[in-house]
Design a protein around this motif. Structure first.
Motif, PDB file in Angstrom:
ATOM      1  N   VAL A 392       0.824  -1.196   0.000  1.00 43.01           N
ATOM      2  CA  VAL A 392       0.000   0.000   0.000  1.00 43.01           C
ATOM      3  C   VAL A 392       0.865   1.255   0.000  1.00 43.01           C
ATOM      4  O   VAL A 392       0.600   2.216  -0.707  1.00 43.01           O
ATOM      5  N   ASN A 393       1.923   1.271   0.799  1.00 44.30           N
ATOM      6  CA  ASN A 393       2.804   2.429   0.901  1.00 44.30           C
ATOM      7  C   ASN A 393       4.226   2.030   0.517  1.00 44.30           C
ATOM      8  O   ASN A 393       5.054   1.731   1.390  1.00 44.30           O
ATOM      9  N   PRO A 394       4.532   2.011  -0.775  1.00 46.45           N
ATOM     10  CA  PRO A 394       5.871   1.598  -1.188  1.00 46.45           C
ATOM     11  C   PRO A 394       6.920   2.573  -0.667  1.00 46.45           C
ATOM     12  O   PRO A 394       6.693   3.778  -0.565  1.00 46.45           O
ATOM     13  N   SER A 395       8.090   2.044  -0.350  1.00 51.58           N
ATOM     14  CA  SER A 395       9.167   2.871   0.182  1.00 51.58           C
ATOM     15  C   SER A 395       9.783   3.704  -0.933  1.00 51.58           C
ATOM     16  O   SER A 395       9.684   3.357  -2.116  1.00 51.58           O
ATOM     17  N   PRO A 396      10.444   4.823  -0.574  1.00 54.15           N
ATOM     18  CA  PRO A 396      11.141   5.607  -1.597  1.00 54.15           C
ATOM     19  C   PRO A 396      12.153   4.771  -2.366  1.00 54.15           C
ATOM     20  O   PRO A 396      12.265   4.904  -3.592  1.00 54.15           O
ATOM     21  N   ALA A 397      12.880   3.910  -1.663  1.00 51.48           N
ATOM     22  CA  ALA A 397      13.890   3.085  -2.336  1.00 51.48           C
ATOM     23  C   ALA A 397      13.251   2.167  -3.366  1.00 51.48           C
ATOM     24  O   ALA A 397      13.786   1.971  -4.467  1.00 51.48           O
ATOM     25  N   LYS A 398      12.076   1.600  -3.028  1.00 51.96           N
ATOM     26  CA  LYS A 398      11.382   0.702  -3.951  1.00 51.96           C
ATOM     27  C   LYS A 398      10.913   1.465  -5.182  1.00 51.96           C
ATOM     28  O   LYS A 398      11.044   0.992  -6.318  1.00 51.96           O
ATOM     29  N   LEU A 399      10.377   2.641  -4.986  1.00 52.35           N
ATOM     30  CA  LEU A 399       9.908   3.438  -6.119  1.00 52.35           C
ATOM     31  C   LEU A 399      11.067   3.877  -7.010  1.00 52.35           C
ATOM     32  O   LEU A 399      10.948   3.888  -8.238  1.00 52.35           O
ATOM     33  N   GLN A 402      11.962   1.031  -9.133  1.00 51.11           N
ATOM     34  CA  GLN A 402      11.006   0.888 -10.227  1.00 51.11           C
ATOM     35  C   GLN A 402      11.253   1.951 -11.299  1.00 51.11           C
ATOM     36  O   GLN A 402      11.148   1.677 -12.498  1.00 51.11           O
ATOM     37  N   PHE A 403      11.561   3.166 -10.859  1.00 53.48           N
ATOM     38  CA  PHE A 403      11.866   4.248 -11.806  1.00 53.48           C
ATOM     39  C   PHE A 403      13.058   3.857 -12.670  1.00 53.48           C
ATOM     40  O   PHE A 403      13.048   4.043 -13.897  1.00 53.48           O
ATOM     41  N   LEU A 428      16.217  13.148  -3.481  1.00 62.71           N
ATOM     42  CA  LEU A 428      17.045  13.893  -4.437  1.00 62.71           C
ATOM     43  C   LEU A 428      18.527  13.586  -4.264  1.00 62.71           C
ATOM     44  O   LEU A 428      19.343  14.000  -5.096  1.00 62.71           O
ATOM     45  N   GLN A 429      18.865  12.867  -3.206  1.00 59.89           N
ATOM     46  CA  GLN A 429      20.259  12.458  -3.010  1.00 59.89           C
ATOM     47  C   GLN A 429      20.564  11.138  -3.714  1.00 59.89           C
ATOM     48  O   GLN A 429      21.715  10.708  -3.748  1.00 59.89           O
ATOM     49  N   SER A 430      19.529  10.511  -4.267  1.00 58.98           N
ATOM     50  CA  SER A 430      19.724   9.212  -4.910  1.00 58.98           C
ATOM     51  C   SER A 430      20.589   9.354  -6.156  1.00 58.98           C
ATOM     52  O   SER A 430      20.293  10.170  -7.044  1.00 58.98           O
ATOM     53  N   PRO A 431      21.665   8.558  -6.278  1.00 58.91           N
ATOM     54  CA  PRO A 431      22.492   8.600  -7.498  1.00 58.91           C
ATOM     55  C   PRO A 431      21.696   8.252  -8.749  1.00 58.91           C
ATOM     56  O   PRO A 431      22.009   8.743  -9.837  1.00 58.91           O
ATOM     57  N   VAL A 432      20.685   7.396  -8.610  1.00 56.09           N
ATOM     58  CA  VAL A 432      19.860   7.039  -9.765  1.00 56.09           C
ATOM     59  C   VAL A 432      19.215   8.287 -10.354  1.00 56.09           C
ATOM     60  O   VAL A 432      19.263   8.538 -11.573  1.00 56.09           O
ATOM     61  N   LEU A 433      18.614   9.108  -9.505  1.00 58.30           N
ATOM     62  CA  LEU A 433      17.905  10.292  -9.982  1.00 58.30           C
ATOM     63  C   LEU A 433      18.869  11.387 -10.438  1.00 58.30           C
ATOM     64  O   LEU A 433      18.639  12.046 -11.463  1.00 58.30           O
ATOM     65  N   THR A 434      19.941  11.613  -9.686  1.00 62.50           N
ATOM     66  CA  THR A 434      20.885  12.661 -10.092  1.00 62.50           C
ATOM     67  C   THR A 434      21.578  12.301 -11.404  1.00 62.50           C
ATOM     68  O   THR A 434      21.785  13.170 -12.256  1.00 62.50           O
ATOM     69  N   ASP A 435      21.907  11.033 -11.592  1.00 61.44           N
ATOM     70  CA  ASP A 435      22.527  10.614 -12.856  1.00 61.44           C
ATOM     71  C   ASP A 435      21.565  10.785 -14.027  1.00 61.44           C
ATOM     72  O   ASP A 435      21.969  11.155 -15.139  1.00 61.44           O
ATOM     73  N   ASP A 436      20.283  10.531 -13.769  1.00 64.79           N
ATOM     74  CA  ASP A 436      19.311  10.633 -14.858  1.00 64.79           C
ATOM     75  C   ASP A 436      19.043  12.073 -15.275  1.00 64.79           C
ATOM     76  O   ASP A 436      18.436  12.317 -16.333  1.00 64.79           O
ATOM     77  N   GLY A 446      13.774  14.102 -18.527  1.00 64.06           N
ATOM     78  CA  GLY A 446      12.641  14.937 -18.136  1.00 64.06           C
ATOM     79  C   GLY A 446      11.877  14.374 -16.956  1.00 64.06           C
ATOM     80  O   GLY A 446      11.438  15.120 -16.067  1.00 64.06           O
ATOM     81  N   ASN A 447      11.695  13.052 -16.915  1.00 66.89           N
ATOM     82  CA  ASN A 447      10.985  12.450 -15.787  1.00 66.89           C
ATOM     83  C   ASN A 447      11.748  12.648 -14.478  1.00 66.89           C
ATOM     84  O   ASN A 447      11.149  12.908 -13.428  1.00 66.89           O
ATOM     85  N   ALA A 448      13.086  12.514 -14.543  1.00 67.38           N
ATOM     86  CA  ALA A 448      13.881  12.770 -13.345  1.00 67.38           C
ATOM     87  C   ALA A 448      13.797  14.246 -12.950  1.00 67.38           C
ATOM     88  O   ALA A 448      13.670  14.586 -11.764  1.00 67.38           O
ATOM     89  N   ALA A 449      13.844  15.122 -13.951  1.00 68.88           N
ATOM     90  CA  ALA A 449      13.764  16.556 -13.664  1.00 68.88           C
ATOM     91  C   ALA A 449      12.428  16.928 -13.032  1.00 68.88           C
ATOM     92  O   ALA A 449      12.355  17.832 -12.190  1.00 68.88           O
ATOM     93  N   LEU A 450      11.366  16.233 -13.431  1.00 65.84           N
ATOM     94  CA  LEU A 450      10.060  16.486 -12.829  1.00 65.84           C
ATOM     95  C   LEU A 450      10.121  16.290 -11.318  1.00 65.84           C
ATOM     96  O   LEU A 450       9.573  17.093 -10.544  1.00 65.84           O
ATOM     97  N   ILE A 451      10.786  15.246 -10.872  1.00 67.68           N
ATOM     98  CA  ILE A 451      10.888  14.965  -9.438  1.00 67.68           C
ATOM     99  C   ILE A 451      11.621  16.098  -8.726  1.00 67.68           C
ATOM    100  O   ILE A 451      11.176  16.600  -7.685  1.00 67.68           O
ATOM    101  N   PHE A 452      12.750  16.509  -9.310  1.00 71.46           N
ATOM    102  CA  PHE A 452      13.532  17.580  -8.689  1.00 71.46           C
ATOM    103  C   PHE A 452      12.730  18.880  -8.631  1.00 71.46           C
ATOM    104  O   PHE A 452      12.661  19.546  -7.589  1.00 71.46           O
ATOM    105  N   ALA A 453      12.126  19.248  -9.763  1.00 69.87           N
ATOM    106  CA  ALA A 453      11.395  20.517  -9.819  1.00 69.87           C
ATOM    107  C   ALA A 453      10.197  20.505  -8.874  1.00 69.87           C
ATOM    108  O   ALA A 453       9.927  21.494  -8.178  1.00 69.87           O
TER     109      ALA A 453
END
Length: 728
Positions: A392-399, A402-403, A428-436, A446-453
């Motif tokens: 029901v409540n997936p963790s940030p790491a799990k999401l 999936q991303f 926003l500290q995740s290397p996955v998101l910063t690398d993307d 763009g999808n990664a940038a959406l999260i940051f913005a």
């Protein structure tokens, strides 16, 4: 190769000797020679396919031939004929040992109907364009269900093609060896081997005018069904034990197909029960539901009953699934799609008896007919099914995982929205998101940038803005077009970036987006983004866009002005009431229709006195008419001081019309007695619609609510607000 040579002889014999005979003269056919050629061909293939040399062909041996890529052309057509004949014998219980002897095979060779079927299928195979997509694909024009009973699958696929054709392109990735990788919307990925000629015969109808994409989807779905069966039984199913039609060609559940394609859960409406309980209330419920689903482009499917005793409109079969493509709220008609892709002309008036005019599978059904004809109304919801229901409540790491693993950009976008919904800036500290943020695929970037913005980091906004201005060279991305071109990918990347600004709803994007209203590469998404942001600074630019040369842009600008509640646009909108050019998306509405809708929504309700909406606008209009020479209009009964008054939405409709367009309706209202008494708002709506029929440019849209009573006059029933008159 011998089979091809024999078929050439057969086709030559069917054509007959060359002659200069007249066009109406049919050349003679040497039937004996043709039958002998079929005998040779059938006998030769029988010996090749009888793997165990027991003097008979069983289903396993025939399936082996169907799944063999080397069995091509006429040989594949014969394999399909053998299989269908054997299965028919099994169903009819005329073949207890479930195999074909050589004598039975040669008997088939003697049958002229079998000969024609094989020759036709052989020619059909030669006509198929084996490209995955042609430039116009995918579309519903060339969409035709084949002989398999997989309407439940194709109905959903048809709706997806109608709303999101580029999504279908993105799902299928061709491999160098002729195989395919198919990535469905719920995250299921499946490898599909090259389609054999026999599989092309068994699946959706193929031809020269389109690629084989639909058959690829069918085979991919069959592979998933096969895997599901193997998991349930614990038994591996070999290539010689079944063909792909066995897994999907005998009916199925379109609810699971909607989830498969969209990654969203489904819901169902018991419209049959609603209709039995209260037809009027059912119509209102379905009107609201269909309006919402259509506006959100949700996939929806209905079915007909398997009960043959229930009489259906001609042209609509029992036990069949059809897609709901849209809903015309003004006319209260449902746009349907039959996956047969057929054409049908009713013999007599269209309706519940004679059926409905159908072209390329598409037809309109009145709402009440729709509820009486179909059952099982199932539709896509906005509830994601990408995450396990138990989580029901997936963790940030799990999401984030999936991303990272998501292969389809719109699916990845949905996961990005879930990450944003956590409101956890630590992601926003995740290397996955910063690398993307520097990913070479601009969709992923763009999808990664959406999260940051969305979480307040300006790096995200800057990345999206840079994508809009980025026309540099790039490798092939996620394939928004096929065949891939650099210019096409740049356009797709920029479109996605402009859309992301609308998703963000950040006013900072308004000055970035406004100049793009003049950019032909992305201007068809910019109005929506400006409307979604909700900043009224965009209104002047959107009013200017009403002069755009493209009717689609004018309609999109109108929609955006509605979203912004731009009352100042009303004068310009009224000038568009005679603009009957059509948009090229959705329901193909005209500019005039869109303008009418906007005028209704943006016009402030008038009132005879405080708290009495509607009366003043209508009475004012009628007084104008009386001044122009028709004093009989006001009042209806002088002694009772009654005026013709209507609910506020109707008043807005009528007040928005130029005098020249309103007069024909008033003439009908004065002189034509409807065959009913208006005792409900719904009946008054019918009066308005009948009165406006044939009146150019006059809206016949929704009247939603009213408080009032009905009185009858010598002319016709009239609706009025008793409160505004002080008397009954």
């Amino acid at each position: 190769m011998r089979g091809y040579a024999i078929l050439a002889i057969i086709l030559l014999l069917m054509a007959g000797p060359y002659s200069h005979a007249g066009e109406n003269d049919k050349p003679p056919v040497n039937q004996g020679a043709k039958t002998e050629a079929f005998h040779q061909l059938f006998s030769s293939l029988f010996n090749q396919w009888d793997i165990n040399h027991d003097g008979a062909l069983d289903l396993t041996e025939i399936d082996t031939a169907i799944n063999d890529p080397s069995v091509q052309g006429n040989e594949s057509a014969i394999a399909v004929v053998f299989r269908r004949h054997l299965l028919r014998d099994q169903r009819d219980k005329t073949n207890e040992i479930n195999e074909l002897s050589l004598a039975e095979v040669l008997s088939l060779a003697d049958d002229p109907q079998v000969q024609r079927a094989i020759s036709g299928d052989a020619r059909h195979i030669q006509s198929i364009n084996h490209s995955l997509f042609l430039p116009e694909d995918p579309n519903l024009v060339s969409f035709h269900q084949g002989s398999m009973g997989d309407c439940y699958f194709l109905a959903v696929a048809g709706a997806l093609v109608y709303y999101q054709p580029q999504m279908v392109r993105a799902m299928i990735k061709p491999e160098a060896d002729g195989s395919f990788e198919v990535r469905f919307g719920n995250g299921k990925n499946v490898a599909v081997g090259p389609l054999t000629d026999a599989e092309l015969i068994l699946g959706a109808t193929e031809g020269r005018s389109h690629g084989i994409w639909l058959s690829v989807l069918e085979k991919a779905f069959a592979e998933l069904q096969k895997q599901n069966k193997e998991r349930k039984t614990g038994q591996e199913i070999g290539a010689d034990q079944a063909v792909f039609s066995d897994f999907i060609g005998r009916g199925g559940n379109y609810r699971s197909v909607i989830v498969l394609f969209t990654g969203h859960h489904t819901a169902a409406a018991p419209m049959g029960r609603w209709f039995k309980q209260d037809p009027q209330d059912a119509a209102e419920k379905m009107d609201g539901l269909l309006t919402k689903i259509s506006s959100e482009h949700r996939l929806a499917v209905v079915a007909t009953s398997h009960d043959k005793s229930k009489i259906l409109p001609k042209g609509i079969p029992h036990g069949h699934a059809l897609a709901v493509l849209g809903y015309n709220a003004a006319a209260r008609t449902v746009v349907m799609f039959n996956p047969w892709g057929n054409t049908f002309r009713p013999r007599g008036p269209a309706g519940l008896v004679n059926g409905y005019p159908t072209r390329q599978g598409i037809f309109d059904v009145p709402l009440t007919d729709f509820m009486q004809t179909f059952s099982g109304f199932t539709y896509e919801t906005d509830k994601p099914a990408l995450v396990d229901d138990n989580q029901v409540n997936p963790s940030p790491a799990k999401l984030i995982e999936q991303f990272k693993n998501s292969q389809i950009f719109w699916q990845q976008f949905e996961i990005a929205e879930k990450i944003v919904a956590l409101h956890d800036t630590n992601v926003l500290q995740s290397p996955v998101l910063t690398d993307d943020l520097t990913n070479e695929d601009r969709h992923v970037r763009g999808n990664a940038a959406l999260i940051f913005a969305a979480l307040g980091d300006n790096r995200g906004f800057d990345v999206i803005e840079n994508i809009l201005n980025d026309r540099s060279s790039r490798p092939e991305g996620q394939g928004d077009g096929y065949p891939w071109t650099l210019q096409g990918q740049i356009a797709a990347d920029r479109y996605d970036a402009a859309h992301l600004f609308g998703d963000l709803k950040n006013p900072r994007a308004v000055p970035v987006l406004i100049p793009l209203l003049q950019d032909d590469e992305v201007n068809y998404i910019v109005p929506w983004s400006l409307g979604a942001i909700g900043d009224k600074r965009a209104i002047p630019a959107l009013i200017e866009a009403l002069d755009d040369k493209a009717p689609s842009i004018r309609v999109l600008a109108i929609y955006a002005l509605e979203m912004l509640d731009a009352v100042q646009a009303l004068p310009r909108l009224r000038e568009l009431l005679n603009d009957h050019q059509r948009s090229n998306f959705g329901d193909l509405v005209t500019v005039a229709d869109a303008a009418h809708e906007a005028i209704i929504k943006l016009t402030p309700p008038a009132s005879a006195n405080p708290g009495k909406p509607g009366a003043a606008a209508w009475q004012t209009t009628l007084r104008v008419e009386a001044t122009n020479g028709d004093p009989s209009l006001v009042p209806c009964f002088a002694g009772f001081r009654m005026f013709y008054t209507v609910p506020a939405p109707a008043a807005a409709i009528l007040e928005s019309q130029p005098h020249a367009q309103l007069e024909p309706f008033l003439g009908k209202l004065r002189t034509q007695l409807p065959p009913w008494g208006a005792s409900t708002v719904g009946e008054w709506m019918d009066i308005v619609r009948h009165g406006l029929r044939g009146t150019p440019g006059v809206i016949t849209n929704t009247i939603t609510a009213a408080n009032g009573i009905v009185c009858s006059t010598q002319l016709m029933p009239v609706y009025y607000y008793s409160e505004s008159l002080g008397t009954n």
